[in-house]
Design an enzyme around this catalytic site. Structure first.
Site, mmCIF file in Angstrom:
data_model
loop_
_atom_site.group_PDB
_atom_site.id
_atom_site.type_symbol
_atom_site.label_atom_id
_atom_site.label_comp_id
_atom_site.label_asym_id
_atom_site.label_seq_id
_atom_site.Cartn_x
_atom_site.Cartn_y
_atom_site.Cartn_z
ATOM 1 N N LYS A 32 -8.332 -9.928 11.908
ATOM 2 C CA LYS A 32 -8.604 -11.000 10.943
ATOM 3 C C LYS A 32 -7.295 -11.670 10.589
ATOM 4 O O LYS A 32 -6.489 -11.141 9.832
ATOM 5 C CB LYS A 32 -9.267 -10.472 9.664
ATOM 6 C CG LYS A 32 -9.897 -11.616 8.871
ATOM 7 C CD LYS A 32 -9.928 -11.404 7.377
ATOM 8 C CE LYS A 32 -8.646 -11.736 6.678
ATOM 9 N NZ LYS A 32 -8.251 -13.160 6.736
ATOM 10 N N GLY A 77 0.850 -7.778 4.697
ATOM 11 C CA GLY A 77 0.598 -8.779 3.663
ATOM 12 C C GLY A 77 1.218 -8.337 2.350
ATOM 13 O O GLY A 77 2.136 -7.510 2.330
ATOM 14 N N THR A 95 -2.394 -6.784 -2.240
ATOM 15 C CA THR A 95 -3.527 -6.733 -1.308
ATOM 16 C C THR A 95 -3.574 -5.370 -0.631
ATOM 17 O O THR A 95 -4.647 -4.779 -0.455
ATOM 18 C CB THR A 95 -3.405 -7.837 -0.228
ATOM 19 O OG1 THR A 95 -3.011 -9.053 -0.844
ATOM 20 C CG2 THR A 95 -4.703 -8.030 0.518
ATOM 21 N N GLY A 96 -2.410 -4.858 -0.272
ATOM 22 C CA GLY A 96 -2.329 -3.542 0.370
ATOM 23 C C GLY A 96 -2.929 -2.459 -0.510
ATOM 24 O O GLY A 96 -3.655 -1.582 -0.037
ATOM 25 N N GLU A 105 2.334 -2.812 6.041
ATOM 26 C CA GLU A 105 3.620 -3.527 6.024
ATOM 27 C C GLU A 105 3.525 -4.522 4.887
ATOM 28 O O GLU A 105 2.781 -5.501 4.986
ATOM 29 C CB GLU A 105 3.827 -4.285 7.339
ATOM 30 C CG GLU A 105 3.901 -3.421 8.564
ATOM 31 C CD GLU A 105 5.150 -2.588 8.627
ATOM 32 O OE1 GLU A 105 6.096 -2.872 7.863
ATOM 33 O OE2 GLU A 105 5.172 -1.643 9.411
HETATM 34 P P1 NAD Z 1 -1.939 -11.625 1.673
HETATM 35 O O1 NAD Z 1 -1.863 -10.199 1.256
HETATM 36 O O2 NAD Z 1 -2.429 -12.605 0.707
HETATM 37 O O3 NAD Z 1 -2.871 -11.777 2.957
HETATM 38 C C1 NAD Z 1 -2.669 -11.006 4.117
HETATM 39 C C2 NAD Z 1 -4.001 -10.861 4.824
HETATM 40 O O4 NAD Z 1 -4.873 -10.079 4.007
HETATM 41 C C3 NAD Z 1 -4.717 -12.166 5.071
HETATM 42 O O5 NAD Z 1 -5.355 -12.125 6.330
HETATM 43 C C4 NAD Z 1 -5.723 -12.204 3.928
HETATM 44 O O6 NAD Z 1 -6.842 -13.007 4.227
HETATM 45 C C5 NAD Z 1 -6.098 -10.743 3.833
HETATM 46 N N1 NAD Z 1 -6.659 -10.337 2.529
HETATM 47 C C6 NAD Z 1 -6.549 -10.945 1.322
HETATM 48 N N2 NAD Z 1 -7.224 -10.254 0.377
HETATM 49 C C7 NAD Z 1 -7.759 -9.173 0.994
HETATM 50 C C8 NAD Z 1 -8.536 -8.065 0.548
HETATM 51 N N3 NAD Z 1 -8.917 -7.932 -0.714
HETATM 52 N N4 NAD Z 1 -8.899 -7.127 1.443
HETATM 53 C C9 NAD Z 1 -8.524 -7.228 2.737
HETATM 54 N N5 NAD Z 1 -7.779 -8.263 3.223
HETATM 55 C C10 NAD Z 1 -7.405 -9.221 2.361
HETATM 56 O O7 NAD Z 1 -0.474 -11.967 2.207
HETATM 57 P P2 NAD Z 1 0.034 -13.379 2.748
HETATM 58 O O8 NAD Z 1 0.186 -14.262 1.559
HETATM 59 O O9 NAD Z 1 -0.792 -13.834 3.896
HETATM 60 O O10 NAD Z 1 1.432 -12.964 3.327
HETATM 61 C C11 NAD Z 1 2.566 -12.867 2.560
HETATM 62 C C12 NAD Z 1 2.874 -11.437 2.208
HETATM 63 O O11 NAD Z 1 2.942 -10.641 3.389
HETATM 64 C C13 NAD Z 1 4.204 -11.257 1.531
HETATM 65 O O12 NAD Z 1 4.085 -10.361 0.465
HETATM 66 C C14 NAD Z 1 5.075 -10.656 2.616
HETATM 67 O O13 NAD Z 1 6.159 -9.935 2.154
HETATM 68 C C15 NAD Z 1 4.113 -9.836 3.368
HETATM 69 N N6 NAD Z 1 4.577 -9.612 4.731
HETATM 70 C C16 NAD Z 1 5.050 -8.366 5.052
HETATM 71 C C17 NAD Z 1 5.531 -8.142 6.324
HETATM 72 C C18 NAD Z 1 6.049 -6.800 6.729
HETATM 73 O O14 NAD Z 1 6.194 -6.567 7.912
HETATM 74 N N7 NAD Z 1 6.310 -5.912 5.826
HETATM 75 C C19 NAD Z 1 5.536 -9.154 7.258
HETATM 76 C C20 NAD Z 1 5.043 -10.404 6.895
HETATM 77 C C21 NAD Z 1 4.555 -10.619 5.611
#
Ligand code: NAD
Length: 489
Positions: A184, A237, A241-242, A259
């Site tokens: 996804k 993400g 969310t994690g 991550e």
């Molecule tokens: P996000 O957490 O908003 O979204 C990430 C993914 O999760 C998306 O596909 C989103 O649709 C999905 N999602 C959202 N709510 C969810 C839920 N309740 N259950 C399951 N899935 C859900 O993050 P973002 O805004 O897309 O990305 C930015 C974040 O990602 C930043 O915090 C960044 O630090 C982190 N990030 C971390 C790494 C790493 O390797 N550690 C790499 C890239 C980005």
């Protein structure tokens, strides 16, 4: 509906399930736009729970039976390596789609992200038959063995900042080891992952092994975390969310790897080569418009060189003018969305209100009157307790702090809930290594920043997550261990 993106063939905008592009059961579609112009790029099929069920069923069948399950590991590897070559050959085309969807400079998308994604694929393609079990010499009356087996159906949930590359860190090791994948992608940037599904199919990947279900995170992502047919969730993400995914995954005792976010310290000691450190600090915070989990968003400078270093950094930041992401010379593209730009602007206003000193940028920008651009921004006189020093901005905003000695540098560096990355700049190798050991982060760069190799693991300490992507540790993430006791009496 799809648009032509020269020199690209038609974008794929349906769901990819069981080797075919199909509309969603509900018929719903959502728009994805080019953040640099505000123009609508495509209408993408929006998956719902029924579509997810179909994708999981296809992935389950492919995992349990059929050509994918019967394939020798080396054969799987060959498909991935072929896909890597195809991706490399089409790096300009894929990069262009990534740039249109995400706003990042085409230089980064085509010249760095896509070749890195191809390299990741070939690395894991080569690894497909190189993860070994053990024999244990514990008993004279038995032969004790371990096997490494795939975990099953992997649910990959990915963010928008490196849409294809982040997904590849999951897809490549998962497939190499015989798992199947339901991906996804983030709703704002689904296009390259869909295009890649088509490429994998062309490379010979059998139906069901890889599926893509774009849709709202709170619906499709959350359903994936709970889904009894998914054996593992690999998530990248935000930390918040994690945490929600961890809770949702508990119901089925799913394996998870996370991550998450970061607030990485970039520490410059007085004995560093300041010119190189300034260049590194710019790359650390402004690569990818600062929408980077590992961004060096906290610059920690030893007091005695603060003025000299900051002058160089401010000078360089002022030259990072936001420009058309499709121009190969551009190094500062558009933020991913208007919403993200407003988040960044709020942090900038907050930092000023809390007393940080703005020394470069600080404003929204536009190109030809359009786009979600933001200036390369540098704050000085930031205190460790200010919001800008504690929270992830996920944009082109650098917070500068000072320290008096090594102990204080490490102490401030570790003053965060995160632990994704850090860097140390010094000519004194012992000092640099001492600091590297003391910093609580999954990756520490010394005299450089933001360099990656598919063989070197990447992942977080503390609230930046757990599990590792890339390298042999990633292979372990996508396998489970079976013990076999053979009675010899
Ligand atoms: P996000 O957490 O908003 O979204 C990430 C993914 O999760 C998306 O596909 C989103 O649709 C999905 N999602 C959202 N709510 C969810 C839920 N309740 N259950 C399951 N899935 C859900 O993050 P973002 O805004 O897309 O990305 C930015 C974040 O990602 C930043 O915090 C960044 O630090 C982190 N990030 C971390 C790494 C790493 O390797 N550690 C790499 C890239 C980005």
């Amino acid at each position: 509906m799809a648009v032509e993106t020269k020199p690209v063939h038609k974008l794929q905008t349906d769901l990819f399930i069981n080797g075919e592009f199909v509309p969603s059961v509900s018929g719903k579609r959502f728009a994805t736009t080019n953040p640099a112009t505000g123009e609508r790029l495509a209408e993408v099929a929006e998956a719902g729970k029924e579509d997810l069920d179909r994708a999981v069923a296809a992935a389950r069948t492919a995992f349990e039976s059929g050509p994918w399950a019967a394939m020798k590991p080396r054969q799987r590897g060959r498909i991935l390596m072929k896909a890597a070559e195809m991706l490399l050959a089409r790096a300009e085309e894929f990069g262009r789609v990534e740039t249109l969807d995400n706003g990042k400079p085409i230089f980064e998308a085509s010249r760095i992200d896509m070749p890195a994604a191809a390299e990741c694929l070939s690395y894991f393609g080569e690894s497909a038959d190189k993860l070994y079990g053990d024999t244990h010499p514990g008993r004279p009356d038995a032969m004790l063995l371990t096997l490494r087996e795939p975990v099953g159906v992997v649910g990959a949930i990915t963010p928008w900042n490196f849409p294809l590359l982040q997904a590849m860190w999951k897809i490549a090791p998962a497939l190499a080891l015989g798992n199947t994948v339901v991906l996804k992608p983030a709703s704002v940037t689904p296009l390259t992952c869909l295009l890649f599904a088509d490429l994998l199919r062309e490379a010979g990947l059998p139906p069901g092994a890889f599926n893509v279900v774009p849709g709202p995170g709170a619906l499709v992502g959350a359903a994936m975390a709970e889904h009894p047919g998914i054996d593992k969730i690999s998530f990248t993400g935000e930390t918040a969310t994690g945490k929600a995914i961890l809770r949702a995954a508990a119901g089925t005792v799913k394996r998870v790897s996370m991550e998450l976010g970061g607030k990485s310290p970039n520490i410059v000691f007085a004995d560093a080569d300041l010119e190189t450190a300034a260049k590194g600090a710019i790359n650390a915070i402004f690569y990818g418009k600062g929408e980077l989990c590992s961004a060096g968003s906290r610059l920690l400078v030893e007091e005695s060189v603060h003025d000299a270093l900051l002058e160089k950094i401010v000078d360089r930041a002022k030259k990072m003018v936001p420009a058309d992401p499709l121009n190969p010379k551009t190094r500062m593209g558009s933020l991913v969305s208007e919403k993200q730009r407003e988040n960044v602007a709020r942090y900038v206003e907050g930092a000023r209100a809390e007393g940080a000193k703005l020394v470069a940028g600080g404003s929204r920008a536009s190109v030809d009157g359009k786009g979600a651009f933001f200036e390369a921004t540098v704050f000085d006189a930031v205190g460790p307790s200010m919001t800008i020093a504690r929270e992830e901005v996920f944009g082109p905003v650098l917070a500068t702090l000072t320290f008096r000695d090594e102990a204080e540098a490490v102490s401030i560096g570790n003053q965060t809930i995160y632990g994704l990355a850090a860097a140390v700049w010094s000519r004194d190798i012992k000092k640099a290594l001492r600091a590297a050991k003391a910093l609580k982060a999954g990756t520490v760069w010394i005299n450089t920043y933001n360099l990656y190799d598919p063989g070197l693991p990447f992942g977080g300490y503390k609230e930046s997550g757990f599990g590792r992507e890339r390298g042999r540790y990633a292979l372990e993430e996508y396998t489970q261990v079976k013990s076999i006791w053979v009675d010899l009496t």
